[in-house]
Structures are given as structure tokens and as C-alpha cells.
Motif scaffolding. Structure first.
Motif, PDB file in Angstrom:
ATOM      1  N   CYS A  77       0.842  -1.189   0.000  1.00 49.53           N
ATOM      2  CA  CYS A  77       0.000   0.000   0.000  1.00 49.53           C
ATOM      3  C   CYS A  77       0.878   1.239   0.000  1.00 49.53           C
ATOM      4  O   CYS A  77       1.866   1.308   0.738  1.00 49.53           O
ATOM      5  CB  CYS A  77      -0.903  -0.010   1.237  1.00 49.53           C
ATOM      6  N   ILE A  78       0.510   2.201  -0.831  1.00 54.39           N
ATOM      7  CA  ILE A  78       1.244   3.455  -0.893  1.00 54.39           C
ATOM      8  C   ILE A  78       0.233   4.597  -0.865  1.00 54.39           C
ATOM      9  O   ILE A  78      -0.804   4.534  -1.516  1.00 54.39           O
ATOM     10  CB  ILE A  78       2.164   3.511  -2.132  1.00 54.39           C
ATOM     11  N   ALA A  79       0.523   5.627  -0.057  1.00 55.59           N
ATOM     12  CA  ALA A  79      -0.399   6.739   0.128  1.00 55.59           C
ATOM     13  C   ALA A  79      -0.191   7.815  -0.933  1.00 55.59           C
ATOM     14  O   ALA A  79       0.913   7.999  -1.445  1.00 55.59           O
ATOM     15  CB  ALA A  79      -0.220   7.338   1.521  1.00 55.59           C
ATOM     16  N   GLN A  80      -1.257   8.505  -1.232  1.00 58.98           N
ATOM     17  CA  GLN A  80      -1.244   9.650  -2.133  1.00 58.98           C
ATOM     18  C   GLN A  80      -1.844  10.854  -1.398  1.00 58.98           C
ATOM     19  O   GLN A  80      -2.449  10.717  -0.335  1.00 58.98           O
ATOM     20  CB  GLN A  80      -2.054   9.344  -3.396  1.00 58.98           C
ATOM     21  N   ASP A  81      -1.706  12.043  -1.996  1.00 57.63           N
ATOM     22  CA  ASP A  81      -2.136  13.280  -1.351  1.00 57.63           C
ATOM     23  C   ASP A  81      -3.620  13.600  -1.513  1.00 57.63           C
ATOM     24  O   ASP A  81      -4.130  14.495  -0.847  1.00 57.63           O
ATOM     25  CB  ASP A  81      -1.327  14.466  -1.881  1.00 57.63           C
ATOM     26  N   SER A  82      -4.315  12.893  -2.408  1.00 58.48           N
ATOM     27  CA  SER A  82      -5.724  13.198  -2.642  1.00 58.48           C
ATOM     28  C   SER A  82      -6.424  12.010  -3.302  1.00 58.48           C
ATOM     29  O   SER A  82      -5.768  11.108  -3.828  1.00 58.48           O
ATOM     30  CB  SER A  82      -5.860  14.426  -3.551  1.00 58.48           C
ATOM     31  N   LYS A  83      -7.745  12.046  -3.291  1.00 59.89           N
ATOM     32  CA  LYS A  83      -8.520  11.025  -3.998  1.00 59.89           C
ATOM     33  C   LYS A  83      -8.221  11.088  -5.490  1.00 59.89           C
ATOM     34  O   LYS A  83      -8.115  10.055  -6.155  1.00 59.89           O
ATOM     35  CB  LYS A  83     -10.027  11.230  -3.772  1.00 59.89           C
ATOM     36  N   ASP A  84      -8.094  12.305  -6.020  1.00 58.78           N
ATOM     37  CA  ASP A  84      -7.787  12.456  -7.447  1.00 58.78           C
ATOM     38  C   ASP A  84      -6.448  11.810  -7.787  1.00 58.78           C
ATOM     39  O   ASP A  84      -6.309  11.191  -8.838  1.00 58.78           O
ATOM     40  CB  ASP A  84      -7.771  13.930  -7.855  1.00 58.78           C
ATOM     41  N   PHE A 116      -4.161  -1.675  -8.076  1.00 58.98           N
ATOM     42  CA  PHE A 116      -3.820  -2.162  -9.409  1.00 58.98           C
ATOM     43  C   PHE A 116      -2.865  -3.332  -9.259  1.00 58.98           C
ATOM     44  O   PHE A 116      -2.189  -3.474  -8.242  1.00 58.98           O
ATOM     45  CB  PHE A 116      -3.202  -1.062 -10.294  1.00 58.98           C
ATOM     46  N   ALA A 117      -2.849  -4.173 -10.270  1.00 59.32           N
ATOM     47  CA  ALA A 117      -1.853  -5.243 -10.354  1.00 59.32           C
ATOM     48  C   ALA A 117      -0.930  -4.880 -11.502  1.00 59.32           C
ATOM     49  O   ALA A 117      -1.381  -4.464 -12.573  1.00 59.32           O
ATOM     50  CB  ALA A 117      -2.517  -6.591 -10.609  1.00 59.32           C
ATOM     51  N   ASP A 118       0.374  -5.019 -11.275  1.00 61.14           N
ATOM     52  CA  ASP A 118       1.326  -4.752 -12.355  1.00 61.14           C
ATOM     53  C   ASP A 118       1.291  -5.923 -13.337  1.00 61.14           C
ATOM     54  O   ASP A 118       0.583  -6.914 -13.100  1.00 61.14           O
ATOM     55  CB  ASP A 118       2.725  -4.468 -11.800  1.00 61.14           C
ATOM     56  N   PRO A 119       2.011  -5.848 -14.458  1.00 58.05           N
ATOM     57  CA  PRO A 119       1.944  -6.940 -15.443  1.00 58.05           C
ATOM     58  C   PRO A 119       2.361  -8.306 -14.901  1.00 58.05           C
ATOM     59  O   PRO A 119       1.957  -9.333 -15.446  1.00 58.05           O
ATOM     60  CB  PRO A 119       2.891  -6.468 -16.554  1.00 58.05           C
ATOM     61  N   ASP A 120       3.117  -8.347 -13.804  1.00 57.94           N
ATOM     62  CA  ASP A 120       3.501  -9.623 -13.210  1.00 57.94           C
ATOM     63  C   ASP A 120       2.517 -10.088 -12.142  1.00 57.94           C
ATOM     64  O   ASP A 120       2.691 -11.156 -11.562  1.00 57.94           O
ATOM     65  CB  ASP A 120       4.912  -9.526 -12.615  1.00 57.94           C
ATOM     66  N   GLY A 121       1.489  -9.290 -11.865  1.00 61.82           N
ATOM     67  CA  GLY A 121       0.459  -9.685 -10.916  1.00 61.82           C
ATOM     68  C   GLY A 121       0.635  -9.157  -9.506  1.00 61.82           C
ATOM     69  O   GLY A 121      -0.189  -9.439  -8.639  1.00 61.82           O
ATOM     70  N   HIS A 122       1.694  -8.386  -9.232  1.00 65.72           N
ATOM     71  CA  HIS A 122       1.894  -7.816  -7.894  1.00 65.72           C
ATOM     72  C   HIS A 122       0.857  -6.725  -7.663  1.00 65.72           C
ATOM     73  O   HIS A 122       0.701  -5.828  -8.476  1.00 65.72           O
ATOM     74  CB  HIS A 122       3.303  -7.236  -7.754  1.00 65.72           C
ATOM     75  N   ILE A 123       0.145  -6.822  -6.541  1.00 67.59           N
ATOM     76  CA  ILE A 123      -0.943  -5.898  -6.253  1.00 67.59           C
ATOM     77  C   ILE A 123      -0.458  -4.748  -5.379  1.00 67.59           C
ATOM     78  O   ILE A 123       0.171  -4.960  -4.347  1.00 67.59           O
ATOM     79  CB  ILE A 123      -2.120  -6.618  -5.567  1.00 67.59           C
ATOM     80  N   TRP A 124      -0.793  -3.546  -5.828  1.00 71.02           N
ATOM     81  CA  TRP A 124      -0.494  -2.322  -5.093  1.00 71.02           C
ATOM     82  C   TRP A 124      -1.820  -1.653  -4.742  1.00 71.02           C
ATOM     83  O   TRP A 124      -2.650  -1.414  -5.608  1.00 71.02           O
ATOM     84  CB  TRP A 124       0.311  -1.359  -5.957  1.00 71.02           C
ATOM     85  N   GLU A 125      -2.029  -1.365  -3.475  1.00 68.92           N
ATOM     86  CA  GLU A 125      -3.181  -0.582  -3.052  1.00 68.92           C
ATOM     87  C   GLU A 125      -2.711   0.874  -2.999  1.00 68.92           C
ATOM     88  O   GLU A 125      -1.635   1.171  -2.492  1.00 68.92           O
ATOM     89  CB  GLU A 125      -3.676  -1.036  -1.680  1.00 68.92           C
ATOM     90  N   VAL A 126      -3.513   1.763  -3.537  1.00 70.04           N
ATOM     91  CA  VAL A 126      -3.192   3.188  -3.546  1.00 70.04           C
ATOM     92  C   VAL A 126      -4.272   3.866  -2.722  1.00 70.04           C
ATOM     93  O   VAL A 126      -5.460   3.696  -2.988  1.00 70.04           O
ATOM     94  CB  VAL A 126      -3.167   3.743  -4.989  1.00 70.04           C
ATOM     95  N   MET A 127      -3.861   4.599  -1.676  1.00 78.12           N
ATOM     96  CA  MET A 127      -4.856   5.132  -0.759  1.00 78.12           C
ATOM     97  C   MET A 127      -4.612   6.593  -0.418  1.00 78.12           C
ATOM     98  O   MET A 127      -3.514   7.108  -0.565  1.00 78.12           O
ATOM     99  CB  MET A 127      -4.923   4.298   0.522  1.00 78.12           C
TER     100      MET A 127
END
Length: 147
Positions: A77-84, A116-127
Motif C-alpha cells: 500500500c502506498i499513500a497519495q495526497d488526494s482522492k484524485d 492495481f496489479a502490475d503486469p507480473d500480478g503484484h498488487i499495489w493498493e493506492v490510498m
């Protein structure tokens, strides 16, 4: 020194994986990259090491590499600054050959996430989390109704 996180990911094609992560806004650090590995800078403290299967296997003797398209060993999981910003990263990942919304999105009003999942299938949660809610701590919103 600030603690840094290096996420090591086995990838089937280092160049293709590097291009994918660059397309969603990450940068490659050439100092720690070669044909078997690519150091992807996600922030000042967070890096992803994209490693060929052979190189990754050298770090885990006697163990097999999981197929991330059929098994999940972790969610990153990686945080972002906004919903956008959350939406922009996930949408870019989908357009760049990944799978947008690899897990169900969540919207609690004070916190929002997609994945999202990258092309190798690793899942990243973006929050994203409302800074006021983050400062107040979980006790302040534990009983609050979901938006």
C-alpha cells in the motif's frame, strides 16, 4: 538517516516492468540498475527493486517464486495526497498494461483506496486519508458511520 523501504519484486521482464512503473510516475535510479535489476524510486523513502527471476531466486535459496497472478503473498500500500491522485495512479496503471481495481475499492469518506496489479500480478493498493482524520487517530473515527 530516514528509514527507507525497498520492496523486492520478481519480474518476468525487467525492461518491461521498468517501463510500466515509469509510466505511472516512478523514476529509475540507474546507479542501482542493470539488465537483471531495476531500482524504481516511488518516493524519497520508498523504492521497488524489480529483479529478474534468476536474481530474485538468488536471495531465496531453496524456495520457489510464487506466481503473483494466482497467489498473493502480500499487498503493498502506498499513500497519495488526494482522492484524485489515487484515481490518477490507478488509471495510469490500467492504461499502461496493468489491471486497474485488482481488489475492491474502498471509500469510507475519511479514507479512500483503489488498487492495481502490475503486469507480473503484484498488487499495489493506492490510498488517501483525510489529514485531519489521520491526525485525530483511529479512535476519533472508529465509530463514525461510513460515507
Amino acid at each position: 538517516m530516514t528509514n527507507m523501504i525497498f520492496v523486492n519484486l520478481p519480474v518476468s521482464d525487467v525492461a518491461k516492468a521498468t517501463a510500466f512503473y515509469e509510466s505511472i510516475g516512478a523514476t529509475k535510479n540507474p546507479m542501482f540498475s542493470d539488465e537483471t535489476a531495476s531500482c524504481i524510486v516511488l518516493s524519497d523513502q520508498i523504492h521497488a527493486m524489480l529483479l529478474s527471476h534468476e536474481k530474485f531466486a538468488s536471495f531465496i535459496p531453496g524456495r520457489t517464486i510464487a506466481d503473483a497472478k494466482s497467489a498473493v503473498g502480500m499487498l503493498i500500500c502506498i499513500a497519495q495526497d488526494s482522492k484524485d491522485a489515487v484515481n490518477a495512479v490507478v488509471d495510469k496503471a490500467g492504461a499502461a498494461g496493468g489491471s486497474a481495481d485488482a481488489t475492491p475499492s474502498q471509500d469510507y469518506g475519511f479514507m479512500f483506496s483503489r488498487s492495481f496489479a502490475d503486469p507480473d500480478g503484484h498488487i499495489w493498493e493506492v490510498m488517501w486519508m483525510d489529514p485531519a482524520a489521520a491526525a485525530a487517530g483511529p479512535e476519533a473515527f472508529a465509530e463514525a458511520p461510513a460515507a
